[in-house]
Write an enzyme that holds these catalytic residues in place. Structure first.
Site, short mmCIF file in Angstrom:
data_model
loop_
_atom_site.label_atom_id
_atom_site.label_comp_id
_atom_site.label_asym_id
_atom_site.label_seq_id
_atom_site.Cartn_x
_atom_site.Cartn_y
_atom_site.Cartn_z
N CYS A 2 -1.45 -0.06 9.77
CA CYS A 2 -1.10 -1.22 10.58
C CYS A 2 -2.39 -1.93 10.98
CB CYS A 2 -0.32 -0.88 11.85
SG CYS A 2 1.25 -0.12 11.55
N ARG A 27 -4.29 -2.59 5.48
CA ARG A 27 -3.90 -1.50 6.37
C ARG A 27 -2.39 -1.26 6.37
NH1 ARG A 27 -8.13 -0.42 9.92
NH2 ARG A 27 -6.70 0.70 11.26
N TRP A 74 2.52 -0.88 8.56
CA TRP A 74 2.80 0.21 7.62
C TRP A 74 3.81 1.08 8.36
CZ3 TRP A 74 2.56 5.56 7.28
CH2 TRP A 74 2.62 6.09 5.99
N ASN A 100 -0.57 -0.03 16.70
CA ASN A 100 -0.95 0.74 15.52
C ASN A 100 -1.04 2.20 15.95
OD1 ASN A 100 -2.25 1.92 13.33
ND2 ASN A 100 -4.25 1.09 13.86
N GLY A 101 -0.20 3.05 15.38
CA GLY A 101 -0.23 4.47 15.77
C GLY A 101 1.18 5.00 15.90
N GLU A 488 -9.90 12.68 -9.36
CA GLU A 488 -10.01 11.32 -8.84
C GLU A 488 -9.44 10.31 -9.85
OE1 GLU A 488 -10.40 9.94 -6.16
OE2 GLU A 488 -11.07 7.91 -6.61
N LYS A 492 -6.35 7.79 -9.02
CA LYS A 492 -6.45 6.32 -9.17
C LYS A 492 -5.27 5.79 -9.96
CE LYS A 492 -8.56 5.54 -6.88
NZ LYS A 492 -9.29 6.05 -5.83
N GLU A 495 -1.99 6.02 -7.91
CA GLU A 495 -1.96 5.09 -6.77
C GLU A 495 -1.58 3.67 -7.17
OE1 GLU A 495 -5.28 6.03 -3.44
OE2 GLU A 495 -6.07 5.71 -5.44
N HIS A 511 -2.81 27.61 -18.14
CA HIS A 511 -1.95 28.36 -17.21
C HIS A 511 -0.80 27.51 -16.72
CE1 HIS A 511 -4.87 31.55 -17.34
NE2 HIS A 511 -5.81 30.68 -17.07
N LYS A 610 -4.70 1.63 3.43
CA LYS A 610 -6.07 2.07 3.23
C LYS A 610 -6.55 2.98 4.35
CE LYS A 610 -10.38 0.75 1.44
NZ LYS A 610 -10.14 1.67 0.34
C1 G6P Z 1 -5.81 6.63 2.15
C2 G6P Z 1 -6.43 5.70 1.13
C3 G6P Z 1 -7.32 6.48 0.18
C4 G6P Z 1 -8.36 7.26 0.97
C5 G6P Z 1 -7.72 8.16 2.02
C6 G6P Z 1 -8.75 8.74 2.97
O1 G6P Z 1 -4.90 7.46 1.54
O2 G6P Z 1 -5.42 5.03 0.41
O3 G6P Z 1 -7.97 5.59 -0.70
O4 G6P Z 1 -9.12 8.03 0.09
O5 G6P Z 1 -6.81 7.40 2.82
O6 G6P Z 1 -9.33 7.70 3.70
P1 G6P Z 1 -10.77 7.73 4.32
O7 G6P Z 1 -10.92 6.40 4.99
O8 G6P Z 1 -10.76 8.86 5.32
O9 G6P Z 1 -11.75 7.95 3.24
#
Ligand code: G6P
Length: 615
Positions: A2, A27, A74, A100-101, A488, A492, A495, A511, A610
Site C-alpha cells: 500500500c 507498493r 495491496w 498501510n499495514g 533467482e 524472476k 513473478e 532426487h 514491492k
Molecule cells: C517482495 C518483492 C521482492 C523482494 C521481497 C523482499 O516480495 O516483490 O522483489 O525481493 O519483497 O523485499 P526487500 O525489500 O526486503 O528486499
C-alpha cells in the site's frame, strides 16, 4: 505494501496526490483513492484497479482542495473492490483515513463498536480504526490528535496512517508503527507532504523527516509537531535527500524493469565505488572498522531476508564461508522469527532488504537485537526502517528500484556482500593478499563485463523467448555460486510471466525434479567455468538423456556445453565468487522478454507488491 500520500499547503493537492500515487503504485495496485477537503466537506473518490482507473473515473473533473490524502492498495482484509478501497470515512463522515499495514485486533474492536451502534460499509480493518477514533473523540470530547493517540494505544498491529477531519480543515495527522511514513517540508510556507517513501516528494522538496515507530505527527496551521503515542514531544530530525528525479523515471525504456536491468553496470559500480582500493588492498566500510574486534572473533553469521534478498543472502553464505571461514545460516525471515531460534550475543545477524521495510525481516532483526546479537543491514532505501535499527551495515547504492521484480538491487546486494566477506576475511587473516588482489581487480572489471553481457545476449535471449514463451514449466539448475542464481532466475520468471519455474541445485535434480523432464521441458543450466564445471556438465548430460531442452549460461568459448545445449548464452570469464553478478543478467532478460511476449504487466505483476510491510 500500500502506498500513501498526503498534502497540506497553499497549492491544490490533487496533482500531487495523483502523481504521488503513480510513483508509489509499485507498493500495490488493487485499488486507488483520494480524499480532499473542499468547503469544509470531505470528498472521496475511489476506484477498483490502478491509479489510472481512478483518473479515468474522475474524467477531467476539477477537484479542488489544499489538503488531501491518497492511497494505492495491496489488499489484505477484504477483497480488492471499490468499497474496500481507501480512504475510509468515519460513521459521521467527518474523518477520513488512509492506512498501510494491518490492524490485527480489528475484529474485537469492530464487535465492540458495532455494539455501540457503529455500522461498517467495508470489510477492512482500516474502517474499524477510523470508527474507533470517531468513537473516542465523541466519548472523550477531546481534540483530533488526542483521539488518534488514544485509539492507537488500543490498536495491535502495524500501520502508517494519515487522517483528515472536516472540522479541522487546517490539520493533517500522520502516525506510524511498523510501516513507513516520511514527511516532506515544502518550500512554500506551511506546506507539507507525507508519503510511504520519498519518491513522490523529491520533485517538490529535498527536506524530509522520517517518523519513527509509535510517533504521531500533527501539522496544524502550518506547524509540524511530533509526539510519541505516550504524548511526549520529539524534535524531528530533518535531513536532505539526494535522489535525482531521473532515477525514478523510465528514461526512454519501455518498462522500469528493463531500465533497471540496463542500469546494472552503474549500480554495481556505485555499490563498490570508493569502498575498495585494489592497489593498497583496502576495503573501507564503517561497519568493518567499527566492529573490527567483533569480526575477528566471530563464530557465526545469520542472514535474514525474504524473496530476492534471500537469494542474495545465499550467495553471501558461499562468500563468507569461502573467504572469511565463518559458518553462515541463511534464514527466511518469516520462519526465523516464529521458530524460537537459538541466538547468542556473540552472533552477527545481517538483514538484507532492498526496501529496508519488509515486515518479516524487520521483526527477525528485532528478535536478534533483543537477544543481544550485533545486527547489520544491507539495504537500498536510505533512511528506511532496517538501516535505522541496525548497529551498522552498508547501503547498496542501486538507486531507486521501481519494477516490482527486483533486478539491480540483487546484484548490488551481492556486490556489497562480496565487499563485506572480503573485508571480514582480511581482518581475520583468512585470505591471501594475492587472492584478495585478484578479486578486487576483477570487481573493478565487473561493470564493463555486465555491460558486455547486456549488449551481447539480447538477440539470443529474444530468440529463446520466442520459442518458449508459451510453455507451462521451466527448470533452473546451478551448482555452487550459481545455485542461488538458479533460484533467482526461476523466481524472476514466476513473478512476471506467471510460468511455473523451479530452481534447484543441479545435483539434487535426480532426487525428484528429473521426473518432470521430457521433450517439452526447457531446463536453464548455469554452467560457468569453475572447479565443479565437469559436475555441472554431467547434470546437463542427465537432462539431455531425458530429452529435456537445455538453455545454458556458459563462460565465453565454452565448447563442451555447446554440443549438448539447444541454446548457449555466453558470459565473460570471471572469478567464481563474482559469477552471480554476470550469470544473473541473462536470466533477468529472459524472464523480461518472455513476460513481454505473454502480454504481462512486467512492472506490476499480479498479486505482488514491492514493499511487503505486512507479515
Ligand atoms: C517482495 C518483492 C521482492 C523482494 C521481497 C523482499 O516480495 O516483490 O522483489 O525481493 O519483497 O523485499 P526487500 O525489500 O526486503 O528486499
Amino acid at each position: 505494501m500500500c502506498g500513501i500520500v498526503a498534502y497540506i499547503g497553499p497549492n491544490q493537492a490533487y496533482n500531487f496526490l495523483i502523481k504521488g500515487l503513480q510513483r508509489l503504485e509499485y507498493r500495490g495496485y488493487d485499488s486507488a483513492g483520494i480524499a480532499l477537503i473542499e468547503n469544509n466537506e470531505i470528498k472521496v473518490y475511489k476506484e477498483h484497479g490502478k491509479v489510472q482507473d481512478l483518473v479515468d473515473k474522475i474524467n477531467g473533473k476539477i477537484i479542488s482542495g489544499n489538503i488531501g490524502i491518497g492511497h494505492t492498495r495491496w489488499a489484505t482484509h477484504g477483497e480488492p473492490n471499490q468499497i474496500n478501497a481507501h480512504p475510509h470515512l468515519s460513521g459521521n463522515g467527518e474523518l477520513a483515513v488512509i492506512h498501510n499495514g494491518i490492524i490485527e485486533n480489528y475484529a474485537t474492536l469492530k464487535e465492540v463498536l458495532e455494539k455501540s451502534g457503529h455500522v461498517f460499509k467495508s470489510d477492512t480493518d482500516t474502517e474499524v480504526l477510523i470508527h474507533l477514533i470517531e468513537e473516542i473523540k465523541s466519548q472523550e470530547n477531546c481534540s483530533l490528535f488526542e483521539a488518534v493517540r488514544l485509539a492507537l494505544n488500543e490498536v495491535v498491529g502495524a500501520y502508517a496512517i494519515v487522517i483528515l477531519s472536516n472540522n479541522d480543515p487546517d490539520t493533517i495527522i500522520g502516525a506510524r508503527k511498523g510501516s513507513p511514513l516520511v514527511i516532506g517540508i515544502g518550500n512554500n510556507v506551511g506546506e507539507y507532504f507525507m508519503a510511504s517513501d520519498a519518491t513522490p516528494i523529491i520533485e517538490y522538496t529535498r527536506k524530509v523527516t522520517y517518523l519513527n515507530d509509535n510517533e504521531i505527527a500533527e501539522i496544524k496551521k502550518g506547524q509540524l509537531v511530533v509526539k510519541t503515542i505516550e504524548n511526549k514531544e520529539k524534535t524531528p530530525f530533518i535531513q536532505n535527500l539526494e535522489i535525482s528525479l531521473e532515477a525514478i523515471e523510465k528514461g526512454g525504456f519501455e518498462h522500469f524493469m528493463l531500465k533497471e536491468i540496463f542500469e546494472q553496470p552503474k549500480s554495481i559500480h556505485d555499490s563498490f565505488r570508493g569502498r575498495i582500493d585494489s592497489k593498497d588492498l583496502k576495503i573501507e566500510m564503517r561497519s568493518l572498522n567499527e566492529f573490527e574486534n567483533k569480526i575477528k572473533n566471530l563464530k557465526r553469521i545469520i542472514i535474514v531476508a525474504c524473496g530476492t534478498s534471500w537469494h542474495a543472502g545465499l550467495v553471501g553464505e558461499y562468500l563468507f564461508e569461502d573467504f572469511a571461514r565463518i559458518p553462515v545460516e541463511v534464514e527466511y525471515a518469516s520462519e526465523f522469527r516464529y521458530r524460537n531460534p537459538v541466538l547468542y550475543p556473540e552472533d552477527l545477524v545481517i538483514a538484507i532488504s532492498q526496501s529496508g521495510e519488509t515486515a518479516d525481516t524487520l521483526a527477525a532483526l528485532e528478535l536478534a537485537k533483543k537477544s543481544g546479537a550485533t545486527v547489520f543491514g544491507v539495504c537500498n532505501v536510505v533512511g528506511s526502517s532496517i538501516p535505522r535499527m541496525t548497529d551498522a551495515g552498508a547501503y547498496t547504492h542501486a538507486g531507486p528500484e521501481i519494477g516490482v521484480a527486483s533486478t539491480k538491487a540483487f546484484t548490488a546486494q551481492v556486490t556489497v556482500l562480496v565487499l563485506l566477506a572480503l573485508g571480514f576475511a582480511q581482518r581475520r587473516g583468512s585470505i591471501s593478499d594475492s587472492k584478495l588482489r585478484n578479486i578486487l581487480q576483477e570487481m573493478e572489471r565487473i561493470p564493463a563485463k555486465v555491460d558486455k553481457v547486456l549488449k551481447s545476449s539480447e538477440t539470443i535471449i529474444k530468440e529463446i523467448s520466442e520459442k518458449y514463451y508459451n510453455v507451462r514449466n521451466f527448470l533452473y539448475l546451478g551448482r555452487g555460486y550459481n545455485f542461488p542464481v538458479a533460484l533467482e532466475g526461476a523466481l524472476k520468471l514466476k513473478e512476471i510471466s506467471y510460468i511455473h519455474a523451479e530452481g534447484y541445485p543441479a545435483a539434487e535434480m535426480k532426487h525428484g525434479p528429473i521426473a518432470l523432464i521430457d521433450e517439452e521441458m526447457p531446463v536453464v543450466v548455469i554452467a560457468t567455468q569453475n572447479e565443479i564445471y565437469e559436475k555441472a556438465l554431467s547434470n546437463i548430460q542427465e537432462v539431455k538423456a531425458r530429452k529435456g531442452k537445455i538453455i545454458a549460461i556458459v563462460t565465453e568459448n565454452d565448447e563442451k556445453v555447446k554440443n549438448l545445449a539447444e541454446f548457449c548464452i555466453e558470459i565473460p570469464e570471471t572469478e567464481d565468487a563474482l559469477a552471480p553478478l554476470l550469470s544473473t543478467i541473462p536470466l533477468q532478460l529472459l524472464s523480461y522478454h518472455i513476460a513481454v511476449l505473454r502480454g504481462c504487466n512486467v512492472d506490476q505483476p499480479r498479486n505482488l507488491a514491492k514493499s511487503v510491510t505486512v507479515e
